[in-house]
Enzyme design. Structure first.
Site, PDB file in Angstrom:
ATOM      1  CG  HIS A 105       1.824   4.725  -3.813  1.00 28.14           C
ATOM      2  ND1 HIS A 105       1.667   5.738  -4.849  1.00 28.14           N
ATOM      3  CD2 HIS A 105       1.851   6.079  -2.219  1.00 28.14           C
ATOM      4  CE1 HIS A 105       1.814   7.381  -3.451  1.00 28.14           C
ATOM      5  NE2 HIS A 105       1.880   6.777  -2.941  1.00 28.14           N
ATOM      6  CG  HIS A 129       4.718   9.632   1.617  1.00 20.94           C
ATOM      7  ND1 HIS A 129       5.034   8.668   0.568  1.00 20.94           N
ATOM      8  CD2 HIS A 129       3.391   9.590   0.845  1.00 20.94           C
ATOM      9  CE1 HIS A 129       4.508   7.864  -0.101  1.00 20.94           C
ATOM     10  NE2 HIS A 129       3.465   8.961  -0.211  1.00 20.94           N
ATOM     11  N   GLY A 185       8.008   4.967  -7.543  1.00 26.39           N
ATOM     12  CA  GLY A 185       8.780   6.288  -8.817  1.00 26.39           C
ATOM     13  C   GLY A 185       7.673   6.512  -9.728  1.00 26.39           C
ATOM     14  CB  SER A 186       6.230   8.520 -12.998  1.00 32.57           C
ATOM     15  OG  SER A 186       7.314   8.024 -13.670  1.00 32.57           O
ATOM     16  CB  SER A 207      10.443   1.931  -6.606  1.00 32.98           C
ATOM     17  OG  SER A 207       9.029   2.346  -7.403  1.00 32.98           O
ATOM     18  CG  HIS A 238       6.762  12.388  -1.574  1.00 35.34           C
ATOM     19  ND1 HIS A 238       7.475  12.881  -2.498  1.00 35.34           N
ATOM     20  CD2 HIS A 238       5.670  12.019  -1.784  1.00 35.34           C
ATOM     21  CE1 HIS A 238       5.946  13.524  -3.345  1.00 35.34           C
ATOM     22  NE2 HIS A 238       5.521  12.539  -2.639  1.00 35.34           N
ATOM     23  CE  LYS A 260      -1.229   4.199 -11.623  1.00 30.67           C
ATOM     24  NZ  LYS A 260      -0.084   5.598 -10.335  1.00 30.67           N
TER      25      LYS A 260
END
Lengths: 140, 476
Positions: B234, B324, B374-375, B380, B399, B475
């Site tokens: 992402h 998105h 997802g977070s 997801s 999204h 992350k």
């Protein structure tokens, strides 16, 4: 003079104030850097100068802070000292800023988020008494 | 309270009727829970969008909607250029073509054989992420212009990935009509050292496992099976996209100032699609899309190298790649008539239904894969677009989860260290560059992605195919 950060659903806002527009802009720039790291951790090792020309006070805030974002992103730098010089000629604002800081060191500065840009949303420049009060929301 | 004016027009569809300056109604896809939590500001922003020139159908909000600036995040708005329709930098967002792609691996969960920690370390080491990180590539201006014209196709030519990947990216990996000459020197300078970087904030790289399958046939066609390991990326167009957003928002606000046009929020500033500024932004934004596609393509290549080093698995085929934050020229049927529309999706995913000529042949029978992130630490989803979605939402869906808590609040409410410990208990390995950054992305700062997806499926915008759970999270 001073600044504070405030919440926005996805992002972070900066409010700053000072006895002059110059001072309020300086504080706003420091507020912007404070979103990324603790200002006390930044040493004034290198100096950068930037210039912007804007058609009104609100464009000035938008243009100046976005220029700071650009310098931070391109040069991978953080600034802990900011000095703003302002001149107004025929409805144009000419700003020059001198900023001192250093390259980002992730271990030292532990930068949290990257600022993508300054948005127009709720962007304000107001006179307050003899001084100025400015506000904007950063896209992070 | 604007919320009181919403009328339920279908089980999960709420409408704000046309009033004052609105050209079309505003519509929100939501269940009662989502509606109860909905900020009044979102409706206000939708009403503003519904008042823009040339808007067609309705100003739409997905179940993951939250207030943005100008346009809400999780919004869809289509404009007809022939009817004075507009394009807006704020309707696309700063992170142009931010999106998700998912790669299949030939591994199942047991094949990881407790090498999750090693895998996390290798991915963390190989893919630059976090604030101030530098990419491993440095591009000349000439090369940058090629990249901006050719997108993922440029990356494949440079050896990042294979030709087959392009088939499984929207627009086959290249936004046509990109104009690098409309992208400022500053935007290009900002990107010099950022190709192949993940960025920070909510961007991530996850190794996931297929935990649940809702539609066996569709999953099989996509090459997904239970317990299979997949990888999702992402990220977006990095500094270049952000600078294009900044540059053109300035131009659009300046145009409004000069013409004296009243804007309820300056982030709504726009240019007519048929105007010099409109054409310039469109060309620059398409270059931004290409930058994001090339970026995800480069990262894909490095992910494959890591898997090859650790597991010897050569092939990680691309399942699909969605963006998105975009505005795209598309043909849609409105009241029985085909019209060329410019569809803004800000925090919304294109979700074309079965049979759409834009889809790769492989997916044409089932509809476009829709990848929902997802977070951190949550599920997801892999979904597909539907015919009904083509009618209801210009072929669009949600999204992600959508924020419910500001970064400041999240930072105060959670600690990065505790978060990692609690995710570790669930067997999730995390690598991040900043404790504070992690705290700001805490799962509880977001809506429940499962509920968001469920509403989209209940409305009929998508069909559910599979649910993924993270094993390794990297992350920025």
């Amino acid at each position: 003079m001073g600044f504070e950060l405030f919440s926005h659903p996805a992002d972070i806002g900066v409010r700053a104030w000072g006895d002059s527009l110059e001072e309020a802009l300086e504080e706003a720039a420091l507020g912007l850097v404070a979103v990324q790291t603790d200002l006390d951790l930044i040493e004034p090792r290198e100096e950068r100068r930037l210039e912007v020309v804007s058609p009104d006070e609100e464009f000035l805030l938008f243009d100046f802070l976005n220029e700071v974002v650009f310098f931070m992103a391109r040069e991978k730098m953080l600034f802990g000292q900011v000095k703003v010089f302002l001149e107004q000629k025929e409805n144009q604002f000419f700003l020059e800023a001198k900023m001192k800081g250093e390259k980002i060191k992730p271990e030292k500065h532990k930068p949290a988020v990257e600022i993508k840009g300054v948005s127009w949303h709720e962007l304000k420049v107001k006179r307050k008494g003899k001084g100025y009060w400015v506000q904007c929301v950063l896209d992070v | 309270m604007l919320k009181a004016k919403l009328k339920q027009v279908d089980k999960y569809i709420y409408e704000y009727p046309v009033e004052a300056l609105m050209q079309v109604p505003a519509r929100i896809f939501a269940d009662q829970d989502i509606l109860a939590d909905l900020e009044d500001k979102v409706i206000h922003q939708l009403v503003n969008v519904a008042s823009l020139p040339g808007i067609v159908g309705a100003a739409l909000a997905m179940p993951d909607v939250h207030s943005g600036y100008g346009f809400p995040i999780g919004g869809v708005a289509a404009f007809d250029p022939g009817a004075g329709g507009i394009i807006s930098g704020g309707g696309v967002g700063f992170d142009i073509a931010c999106g998700v792609r998912t790669l299949r691996t030939p591994l199942s969960l047991k094949d990881l054989k407790a090498r999750e920690e090693l895998l996390a370390d290798e991915l963390f080491r190989t893919i630059p992420a976090g604030v101030g990180s530098r990419g491993k590539l440095k591009l000349s201006l000439k090369e940058m212009d090629k990249l901006l014209s050719e997108g993922a196709s440029w990356a494949v030519k440079k050896g990042f990935g294979v030709e087959e990947d392009l088939e499984f990216i929207e627009e086959k990996g290249v936004a046509q009509g990109a104009r690098p000459d409309f992208v400022s020197a500053k935007a290009k300078q900002r990107q010099e050292a950022e190709m192949g970087t993940l960025g920070s904030g909510n961007h991530y790289l996850e190794v996931q496992v297929v935990k649940e399958i809702y539609d066996v046939k569709k999953a099989q066609l996509m090459g997904l099976g239970l317990n299979q390991v997949v990888v999702s990326i992402h990220c977006g167009s990095r500094g270049l996209g952000h600078q294009i957003g900044t540059d053109y928002m300035r131009e659009m606000v300046l145009a409004a100032k000069k013409s004296g046009y009243f804007l309820a929020d300056r982030e709504l500033a726009f240019a007519p699609i048929y105007s010099k500024l409109g054409e310039q932004y469109l060309g620059a934004m398409r270059a931004g899309i290409n930058c994001a596609l090339a970026n995800r393509q480069i990262i894909t290549h490095w992910v494959r190298e890591v898997f090859k080093r650790i597991f010897g698995s050569e092939v990680l085929p691309l399942l699909y790649d969605v963006s998105h934050n975009t505005c795209r020229e598309e043909v849609h049927e409105v009241k029985g008539k085909k019209r060329v529309l410019f569809v803004h999706r800000k925090g919304a995913t294109r979700a074309f239904g079965p049979g759409h000529p834009e889809l790769p042949l492989k997916y044409r029978p089932i509809g476009q894969p829709v990848l929902i992130g997802g977070s951190m630490g949550t599920s997801s989803y892999v979904l597909v677009g539907t015919k009904k979605g083509m009618e209801l939402s210009f072929g669009s869906a949600c999204h992600g989860a959508g924020r419910v808590m500001s970064r400041n609040q999240a930072k105060k409410s959670f600690s990065g260290r505790e978060l990692i410990a609690s995710l570790a208990q669930k067997g999730i390995v995390i690598r991040g560059h900043s404790w504070r950054g992690l705290a700001e992305e805490a799962p509880l700062a977001y809506k429940d992605v499962t509920r968001v997806v469920e509403v989209c499926a209940q409305v009929g915008l998508v069909e559910k195919v599979a649910r993924l759970e993270p094993v390794v999270v990297v992350k920025g």
